[in-house]
Enzyme design. Structure first.
Site, PDB file in Angstrom:
ATOM      1  N   HIS A   1       2.334  12.664  -8.527  1.00  0.00           N
ATOM      2  CA  HIS A   1       3.729  12.222  -8.623  1.00  0.00           C
ATOM      3  C   HIS A   1       4.015  11.710 -10.028  1.00  0.00           C
ATOM      4  CE1 HIS A   1       4.848  12.650  -4.477  1.00  0.00           C
ATOM      5  NE2 HIS A   1       3.770  12.013  -4.082  1.00  0.00           N
TER       6      HIS A   1
ATOM      7  N   TYR B   1      11.643   4.586  -2.326  1.00  0.00           N
ATOM      8  CA  TYR B   1      11.714   3.219  -1.800  1.00  0.00           C
ATOM      9  C   TYR B   1      13.189   2.856  -1.645  1.00  0.00           C
ATOM     10  CZ  TYR B   1       6.798   2.611  -3.135  1.00  0.00           C
ATOM     11  OH  TYR B   1       5.437   2.730  -3.239  1.00  0.00           O
TER      12      TYR B   1
ATOM     13  N   PRO C   1       2.079  -3.739   1.393  1.00  0.00           N
ATOM     14  CA  PRO C   1       1.888  -2.353   0.961  1.00  0.00           C
ATOM     15  C   PRO C   1       2.956  -1.819   0.013  1.00  0.00           C
ATOM     16  CG  PRO C   1       2.544  -2.452   3.276  1.00  0.00           C
ATOM     17  CD  PRO C   1       2.312  -3.856   2.839  1.00  0.00           C
TER      18      PRO C   1
ATOM     19  N   LYS D   1      -0.988  -0.971  -3.641  1.00  0.00           N
ATOM     20  CA  LYS D   1      -2.113  -1.448  -4.455  1.00  0.00           C
ATOM     21  C   LYS D   1      -3.399  -1.726  -3.670  1.00  0.00           C
ATOM     22  CE  LYS D   1      -0.222  -1.171  -8.322  1.00  0.00           C
ATOM     23  NZ  LYS D   1      -0.459   0.219  -8.719  1.00  0.00           N
TER      24      LYS D   1
ATOM     25  N   TYR E   1       2.986   0.277 -11.494  1.00  0.00           N
ATOM     26  CA  TYR E   1       2.875   1.257 -10.415  1.00  0.00           C
ATOM     27  C   TYR E   1       1.700   2.210 -10.656  1.00  0.00           C
ATOM     28  CZ  TYR E   1       4.366   3.827  -6.361  1.00  0.00           C
ATOM     29  OH  TYR E   1       4.395   4.376  -5.107  1.00  0.00           O
TER      30      TYR E   1
HETATM   31  P1  RFL Z   1     -10.966  -1.660   5.541  1.00  0.00           P
HETATM   32  O1  RFL Z   1     -10.369  -0.313   5.351  1.00  0.00           O
HETATM   33  O2  RFL Z   1     -10.305  -2.603   6.439  1.00  0.00           O
HETATM   34  O3  RFL Z   1     -12.462  -1.417   6.033  1.00  0.00           O
HETATM   35  C1  RFL Z   1     -13.289  -2.479   6.487  1.00  0.00           C
HETATM   36  C2  RFL Z   1     -14.311  -1.909   7.458  1.00  0.00           C
HETATM   37  O4  RFL Z   1     -15.161  -2.960   7.896  1.00  0.00           O
HETATM   38  C3  RFL Z   1     -15.345  -2.846   9.306  1.00  0.00           C
HETATM   39  N1  RFL Z   1     -15.686  -4.170   9.850  1.00  0.00           N
HETATM   40  C4  RFL Z   1     -16.934  -4.535  10.199  1.00  0.00           C
HETATM   41  N2  RFL Z   1     -18.101  -3.886  10.138  1.00  0.00           N
HETATM   42  C5  RFL Z   1     -19.208  -4.545  10.574  1.00  0.00           C
HETATM   43  N3  RFL Z   1     -19.166  -5.809  11.071  1.00  0.00           N
HETATM   44  C6  RFL Z   1     -18.004  -6.500  11.142  1.00  0.00           C
HETATM   45  N4  RFL Z   1     -17.980  -7.750  11.624  1.00  0.00           N
HETATM   46  C7  RFL Z   1     -16.833  -5.853  10.695  1.00  0.00           C
HETATM   47  N5  RFL Z   1     -15.533  -6.231  10.619  1.00  0.00           N
HETATM   48  C8  RFL Z   1     -14.856  -5.197  10.108  1.00  0.00           C
HETATM   49  C9  RFL Z   1     -14.015  -2.310   9.807  1.00  0.00           C
HETATM   50  O5  RFL Z   1     -14.152  -1.681  11.069  1.00  0.00           O
HETATM   51  C10 RFL Z   1     -13.652  -1.325   8.696  1.00  0.00           C
HETATM   52  O6  RFL Z   1     -14.139  -0.022   8.943  1.00  0.00           O
HETATM   53  O7  RFL Z   1     -11.168  -2.410   4.140  1.00  0.00           O
HETATM   54  P2  RFL Z   1     -11.530  -1.822   2.696  1.00  0.00           P
HETATM   55  O8  RFL Z   1     -12.671  -0.835   2.791  1.00  0.00           O
HETATM   56  O9  RFL Z   1     -11.649  -2.979   1.795  1.00  0.00           O
HETATM   57  O10 RFL Z   1     -10.277  -0.921   2.287  1.00  0.00           O
HETATM   58  C11 RFL Z   1      -9.023  -1.515   2.040  1.00  0.00           C
HETATM   59  C12 RFL Z   1      -7.897  -0.548   2.387  1.00  0.00           C
HETATM   60  O11 RFL Z   1      -8.104  -0.049   3.683  1.00  0.00           O
HETATM   61  C13 RFL Z   1      -6.530  -1.223   2.296  1.00  0.00           C
HETATM   62  O12 RFL Z   1      -6.451  -2.040   1.158  1.00  0.00           O
HETATM   63  C14 RFL Z   1      -5.369  -0.207   2.219  1.00  0.00           C
HETATM   64  O13 RFL Z   1      -5.294   0.553   3.395  1.00  0.00           O
HETATM   65  C15 RFL Z   1      -4.044  -0.935   1.984  1.00  0.00           C
HETATM   66  N6  RFL Z   1      -2.883  -0.042   2.001  1.00  0.00           N
HETATM   67  C16 RFL Z   1      -2.543   0.700   0.887  1.00  0.00           C
HETATM   68  N7  RFL Z   1      -3.298   0.647  -0.225  1.00  0.00           N
HETATM   69  C17 RFL Z   1      -3.001   1.434  -1.311  1.00  0.00           C
HETATM   70  O14 RFL Z   1      -3.705   1.356  -2.326  1.00  0.00           O
HETATM   71  N8  RFL Z   1      -1.951   2.322  -1.309  1.00  0.00           N
HETATM   72  C18 RFL Z   1      -1.141   2.433  -0.222  1.00  0.00           C
HETATM   73  O15 RFL Z   1      -0.247   3.273  -0.234  1.00  0.00           O
HETATM   74  C19 RFL Z   1      -1.405   1.588   0.924  1.00  0.00           C
HETATM   75  N9  RFL Z   1      -0.633   1.660   2.018  1.00  0.00           N
HETATM   76  C20 RFL Z   1      -2.099   0.063   3.148  1.00  0.00           C
HETATM   77  C21 RFL Z   1      -0.959   0.925   3.120  1.00  0.00           C
HETATM   78  C22 RFL Z   1      -2.418  -0.659   4.312  1.00  0.00           C
HETATM   79  C23 RFL Z   1      -1.629  -0.541   5.434  1.00  0.00           C
HETATM   80  N10 RFL Z   1      -2.045  -1.292   6.598  1.00  0.00           N
HETATM   81  C24 RFL Z   1      -1.828  -0.957   7.915  1.00  0.00           C
HETATM   82  C25 RFL Z   1      -2.963  -2.411   6.444  1.00  0.00           C
HETATM   83  C26 RFL Z   1      -0.169   1.048   4.229  1.00  0.00           C
HETATM   84  C27 RFL Z   1      -0.468   0.304   5.393  1.00  0.00           C
HETATM   85  C28 RFL Z   1       0.479   0.449   6.536  1.00  0.00           C
HETATM   86  C1  PHB Z   2       1.994   5.722   2.195  1.00  0.00           C
HETATM   87  O1  PHB Z   2       2.086   6.922   1.885  1.00  0.00           O
HETATM   88  O2  PHB Z   2       1.490   5.357   3.265  1.00  0.00           O
HETATM   89  C2  PHB Z   2       2.490   4.689   1.262  1.00  0.00           C
HETATM   90  C3  PHB Z   2       3.108   5.054   0.061  1.00  0.00           C
HETATM   91  C4  PHB Z   2       3.581   4.075  -0.794  1.00  0.00           C
HETATM   92  C5  PHB Z   2       3.429   2.747  -0.449  1.00  0.00           C
HETATM   93  C6  PHB Z   2       2.821   2.382   0.738  1.00  0.00           C
HETATM   94  C7  PHB Z   2       2.361   3.357   1.610  1.00  0.00           C
HETATM   95  O3  PHB Z   2       3.887   1.794  -1.282  1.00  0.00           O
END
Ligand code: RFL
Ligand code: PHB
Length: 390
Positions: free
Chosen positions: A72, A201, A293, A297, A385
């Site tokens: 993008h 957005y 989110p 980041k 960004y």
């Molecule tokens: P995770 O992905 O939560 O993985 C942690 C793992 O640890 C396990 N766990 C355990 N294992 C053993 N013993 C225990 N006691 C445990 N407790 C937990 C869990 O089952 C899991 O498998 O953390 P990690 O690896 O640090 O990764 C972080 C990312 O997942 C998170 O920051 C992103 O998803 C955030 N996020 C976004 N980040 C971006 O950079 N760009 C985005 O566009 C973006 N969009 C988002 C997002 C997060 C969202 N949600 C729902 C939180 C959009 C959403 C909606």
């Molecule tokens: C996504 O594609 O899930 C997404 C994109 C941009 C954001 C957050 C989530 O800021």
């Protein structure tokens, strides 16, 4: 069992760390509470900074993002019924972000780990960390009704916000937190994106909206919703109507609807735990910090923590230097706080706050107007960004 680094959690942080360590000859074992399928079923992030893509290449798992990612060059802001493109590429001297789903990225990492014969213990329950204050840490866990012990030199707490690692040092951390008075209702659907060229957005009187693409045939959409809402209250038809009502007429016309594959409500939170090192235990990724989110980041911060942590372990094991380990927490936190600031700012700018008084609402509108008409403001948005340098 014995290993050099015990990694707790097989999310993107744990898997990427394991891969980078393995490439440098450092032995590691991952303990994950859930099954592999469960981990892959979580629909989350979509946007990667260039430093994250570079790190995937460094870890030897860049082929998937090269083949399946979409670059993008710009984003779009929608407010006041009109669209305002921000030329992120032009304003940052050629930098871009890449759309590539966290599910796909996690699958690439899982497959690489399996192909190399590295150990991941899935469905490990009651994981407990011991003696990380001393020189010989241990991790115990239950699997198939038996208690197991993993001896190690270091523990990497990559187990997300609700994990056991940060909970193990609860009395030693300072926590900074902000909880927002709304959530995001997200829908994943096999429909073409409203625009293959931009992430949109929106801030409308009805609240925030986001249009993002996962591929030319799969899209991810979000709308701001009250925290009290339940997914069951949101039929697909209601979701698509609400999304369209928050966009400008031309984009609303372009929304292609279809049955949702996944639908969930996520709360929005800003959170930082300091410090990130406790003797031989290190926190990385969501275990140490959460961003709302809006700035995309979270996954990118997880990747930069892992970059610093893998370098620290490589310096320790291969170069006999403690420098990386000693500076890990401070290096991470500097980058984290800048991303926290940006994510908080963009969240505040793009959402409708239920308790906003009319003055605050007018200031928000003035700031949006200033942002899209000022090269300096648009550049500041773009720089953040695409990601600040490591
Ligand atoms: P995770 O992905 O939560 O993985 C942690 C793992 O640890 C396990 N766990 C355990 N294992 C053993 N013993 C225990 N006691 C445990 N407790 C937990 C869990 O089952 C899991 O498998 O953390 P990690 O690896 O640090 O990764 C972080 C990312 O997942 C998170 O920051 C992103 O998803 C955030 N996020 C976004 N980040 C971006 O950079 N760009 C985005 O566009 C973006 N969009 C988002 C997002 C997060 C969202 N949600 C729902 C939180 C959009 C959403 C909606
Ligand atoms: C996504 O594609 O899930 C997404 C994109 C941009 C954001 C957050 C989530 O800021």
């Amino acid at each position: 069992m014995k290993t050099q680094v015990a990694i707790i959690g097989a999310g993107p942080s744990g898997l990427l760390l394991g891969q980078l360590l393995h490439k440098s000859g450092i032995d590691n074992i991952i303990l994950e509470r859930q099954s592999g399928d469960y981990v892959l079923g979580r629909i989350r992030a979509g946007i990667l900074e260039q430093v994250t893509v570079d790190l995937l290449h460094e870890a030897g798992v860049g082929a998937g993002v090269d083949a399946g990612g979409t670059v993008h060059h710009s984003i779009e802001l929608v407010f006041g019924g009109a669209r305002h493109p921000i030329d992120v590429h032009g304003l940052t001297g050629g930098k871009v972000v890449t759309a590539y789903g966290q599910t796909e990225l996690t699958r690439d990492l899982m497959q690489a780990r399996a192909a190399q014969g590295l150990t991941t213990v899935y469905e490990a329950s009651d994981v407990a960390l011991h003696d990380f204050d001393g020189s010989r840490p241990r991790v115990t866990y239950q699997k198939d009704g038996q208690t197991h012990t993993l001896e190690c030199e270091f523990i990497a707490g990559c187990d997300g916000f609700h994990g056991v690692s940060r909970a193990s040092v609860k009395d030693k951390v300072t926590e900074y937190e902000k909880v927002y008075p709304f959530g995001w209702l997200g829908v994943l659907a096999d429909v073409p994106p409203v625009s293959p060229h931009a992430i949109v957005y929106g801030n409308s009187e009805r609240g925030f909206s986001l249009c993002s693409m996962r591929s030319l045939t799969r899209s991810r959409y979000y709308v701001q919703c009250p925290l009290t809402d339940k997914v069951e209250q949101w039929s697909d038809a209601r979701f698509w109507d609400e999304l369209r009502a928050r966009l400008d007429p031309e984009l609303a016309e372009r929304v292609v609807t279809g049955p949702s594959i996944e639908k969930s409500i996520a709360p929005l939170r800003s959170f930082v735990a300091e410090p990130m090192r406790f003797g031989r235990l290190f926190l990385a990724g969501d275990a140490a910090h959460i961003v709302p989110p809006t700035g995309a980041k979270g996954l990118n911060l997880a990747a930069s923590d892992v970059k610093y942590l893998s370098s620290a372990f490589i310096e320790h094991f291969n170069e006999r230097s403690a420098a990386g380990i000693d500076t890990y927490s401070a290096r991470c936190l500097r980058r984290i706080w800048r991303a926290e600031r940006f994510s908080w700012w963009l969240t505040t700018l793009m959402h409708r706050f239920p308790d906003a008084e009319s003055f605050g609402q007018k200031v928000q509108e003035a700031e949006l107007d200033y942002l899209v008409n000022s090269r300096a403001m648009s550049t500041a948005l773009s720089e953040n960004y695409v990601g600040l340098p490591l």
